[in-house]
Design an enzyme around this catalytic site. Sequence first.
Site, PDB file in Angstrom:
ATOM      1  N   ALA A  18       0.837  -1.214   0.000  1.00  0.00           N
ATOM      2  CA  ALA A  18       0.000   0.000   0.000  1.00  0.00           C
ATOM      3  C   ALA A  18       0.868   1.258   0.000  1.00  0.00           C
ATOM      4  CB  ALA A  18      -0.924  -0.010   1.219  1.00  0.00           C
ATOM      5  N   ALA A  48       2.719 -12.568   1.581  1.00  0.00           N
ATOM      6  CA  ALA A  48       1.436 -13.014   1.018  1.00  0.00           C
ATOM      7  C   ALA A  48       1.643 -14.174   0.063  1.00  0.00           C
ATOM      8  CB  ALA A  48       0.748 -11.844   0.327  1.00  0.00           C
ATOM      9  N   GLN A  49       0.948 -15.273   0.325  1.00  0.00           N
ATOM     10  CA  GLN A  49       1.016 -16.427  -0.578  1.00  0.00           C
ATOM     11  C   GLN A  49      -0.095 -16.334  -1.608  1.00  0.00           C
ATOM     12  OE1 GLN A  49       0.803 -19.937   1.876  1.00  0.00           O
ATOM     13  NE2 GLN A  49       2.742 -19.501   2.910  1.00  0.00           N
ATOM     14  N   GLU A 116      -9.802 -19.857  -4.482  1.00  0.00           N
ATOM     15  CA  GLU A 116      -9.706 -19.866  -3.019  1.00  0.00           C
ATOM     16  C   GLU A 116     -11.113 -19.883  -2.451  1.00  0.00           C
ATOM     17  OE1 GLU A 116      -7.058 -16.737  -1.723  1.00  0.00           O
ATOM     18  OE2 GLU A 116      -5.306 -17.760  -2.537  1.00  0.00           O
ATOM     19  N   HIS A 231      -6.935 -17.507  10.062  1.00  0.00           N
ATOM     20  CA  HIS A 231      -6.774 -18.423   8.934  1.00  0.00           C
ATOM     21  C   HIS A 231      -6.855 -19.839   9.483  1.00  0.00           C
ATOM     22  CE1 HIS A 231      -5.297 -20.296   5.313  1.00  0.00           C
ATOM     23  NE2 HIS A 231      -5.311 -19.132   4.705  1.00  0.00           N
ATOM     24  N   ARG A 276     -13.961 -18.274   5.119  1.00  0.00           N
ATOM     25  CA  ARG A 276     -12.857 -18.552   6.034  1.00  0.00           C
ATOM     26  C   ARG A 276     -13.279 -18.590   7.501  1.00  0.00           C
ATOM     27  NH1 ARG A 276      -7.547 -15.311   4.543  1.00  0.00           N
ATOM     28  NH2 ARG A 276      -7.645 -16.645   2.714  1.00  0.00           N
ATOM     29  N   HIS A 335      -4.691 -13.751  11.172  1.00  0.00           N
ATOM     30  CA  HIS A 335      -4.140 -13.585   9.821  1.00  0.00           C
ATOM     31  C   HIS A 335      -4.366 -12.193   9.236  1.00  0.00           C
ATOM     32  CE1 HIS A 335      -2.839 -14.848   5.869  1.00  0.00           C
ATOM     33  NE2 HIS A 335      -4.005 -14.523   5.325  1.00  0.00           N
ATOM     34  N   ARG A 370     -13.305 -11.108   5.481  1.00  0.00           N
ATOM     35  CA  ARG A 370     -12.702 -10.784   4.176  1.00  0.00           C
ATOM     36  C   ARG A 370     -12.721 -11.993   3.238  1.00  0.00           C
ATOM     37  NH1 ARG A 370      -7.080 -11.260   2.311  1.00  0.00           N
ATOM     38  NH2 ARG A 370      -6.892 -12.491   4.200  1.00  0.00           N
ATOM     39  N   LEU A 376      -4.909  -7.589  -1.078  1.00  0.00           N
ATOM     40  CA  LEU A 376      -3.864  -6.970  -1.904  1.00  0.00           C
ATOM     41  C   LEU A 376      -4.522  -6.150  -3.009  1.00  0.00           C
ATOM     42  CD1 LEU A 376      -1.037  -9.671  -2.298  1.00  0.00           C
ATOM     43  CD2 LEU A 376      -1.278  -7.867  -0.609  1.00  0.00           C
TER      44      LEU A 376
HETATM   45  C1  SIN Z   1      -4.020 -17.732   1.583  1.00  0.00           C
HETATM   46  O1  SIN Z   1      -3.204 -17.857   0.691  1.00  0.00           O
HETATM   47  O2  SIN Z   1      -4.654 -18.655   2.081  1.00  0.00           O
HETATM   48  C2  SIN Z   1      -4.249 -16.388   2.148  1.00  0.00           C
HETATM   49  C3  SIN Z   1      -4.776 -15.490   1.132  1.00  0.00           C
HETATM   50  C4  SIN Z   1      -5.373 -14.328   1.801  1.00  0.00           C
HETATM   51  O3  SIN Z   1      -5.235 -14.184   3.006  1.00  0.00           O
HETATM   52  O4  SIN Z   1      -6.049 -13.574   1.123  1.00  0.00           O
END
Ligand code: SIN
Length: 509
Positions: A18, A48-49, A116, A231, A276, A335, A370, A376
Amino acid sequence: MSVEDLGGRPVIIGGGIAGLMTALHLAPEPVLLLSRTPLGAEASSAWAQGGLAASLGDDDDPALHLADTLAAGDGLCDGEMASRILNAAPGAIETLAGFGVRFDRIPEGTPRLGLEAAHSRRRIVHADGDGSGREIMRALVAAVRSTPTIEVVEGFEARRLAVEDGRIAGVLMSGPAGPVFFATGRVVLATGGIGGLFDDSTNPLGSCGQGLALAARAGAALADLEFIQFHPTALDGSNRPMTLISEAVRGEGATIVDETGRRFLDGVRGAELAPRDIVARAVWNHLADGHRVFLDAREKPGPAFAGQFPTIASACSKAGLDPARDLIPVRPAQHYHMGGVAVDGSGRTSVAGLLACGEVASTGLHGANRLASNSLTEAVVCARCVAESLSGTPARRTKPAIASDYPSPDPTPVRPLLSRALGVVRDGEGLKAAARTLLALAERKDAASDPAAVGLMIAMAALQRRESRGAHYRTDFPDHAAVARRSEITLQAALAAARELAPALESVT
Ligand code: SIN
């Protein structure tokens, strides 16, 4: 040239995605970018993955992305803001590619799209497999370093914002040679999240809500602070911060099982790919019932795991696990923070001259929970809005002030309090007990008082929300309230409300 000599320029506090994007969008206007550590070294962005969610597929469009976001947000998203941000998401990918980010692409050249949880379409754009944040930071740090109008000041930490007549007047910072006052009428907070306030988090330990403390002490309003995302699948082990096992692994077919091999989420709508908060609660409750919980990636992605998720495979290997052969022990970990400094569509806070973007800000996009990989996207889109609203605003002459020193924040005494009272499952008595102790810590005016003030505001917001919604689950109020309302709090209001709580009972402290 000393930092003070650059006075009058806008200051961006924070060197994650950011902050970097705001600086790049402001160029060629001169700006000072303040980072506690060398750029990229400790930004949660770099970890960040998951990538960026954007409706790029032939079967997708922004209206579907919006519908998924609103459903995950459990009635609390700001629909207008969400629509604006998600419509701009495909453009954000192009912007990043323009700054040199090498996204993963299919042979035809379009971005490869991952899945996801709670997304009805494949729409997650990754870079370098599960190394998205690292690759984006690489490109943006290089772009910032080669932009002469961006003055990067590393090793300085903002400790207080000066306010005169209700407007920002400067930043009190601590640098290698002691305290410094930087006179400016324009400050952007891009300081990230609050993971360092919890025992179990996937965030860098240094992310302990500094931006929330700065804004709150300057008198700004904060919104939706009680909504903290856990998470469901952090690698269960002794490493702190915890290693994230990306939701993208479940998107590629991995399942969640217990020690008997049972898929205990199979009765839940969406199962492992439910929103989530639902998956995290199911895992938390199963652990609380005495089970162990594992991610089973042996069949899917199976042998493809290490190629698709090299960062996770390497972390598992350090823990003696091969995801293609072994079950991966997992548990929920803090997370992401949905709440933050309340901002409007231009990133303006309630204090004139103070703006915010990224995780520290609360735009209303995320609601109570979220949607994966929307953050991101939000950071990139909102950084542009912040830069546009700052651009061309005149440098206001502000009076230099005496630079006094404030201790570097130490969240150590706060962590056990928040971990116990503000975790996946909460209740009123636990929140009150935590609030009383946090109040005492916040009033001590030492290294723990800023983290404690942030914890206190979160606890009071959670206490005042007498319902369960999204990531905020209270055993004493397990249902939705009839009307969904976003929350707003100030530090003054949180302190006043906490002082009114009845004295602690022995049994709950
Ligand atoms: C993840 O890769 O599980 C996390 C992605 C996210 O937090 O948006």
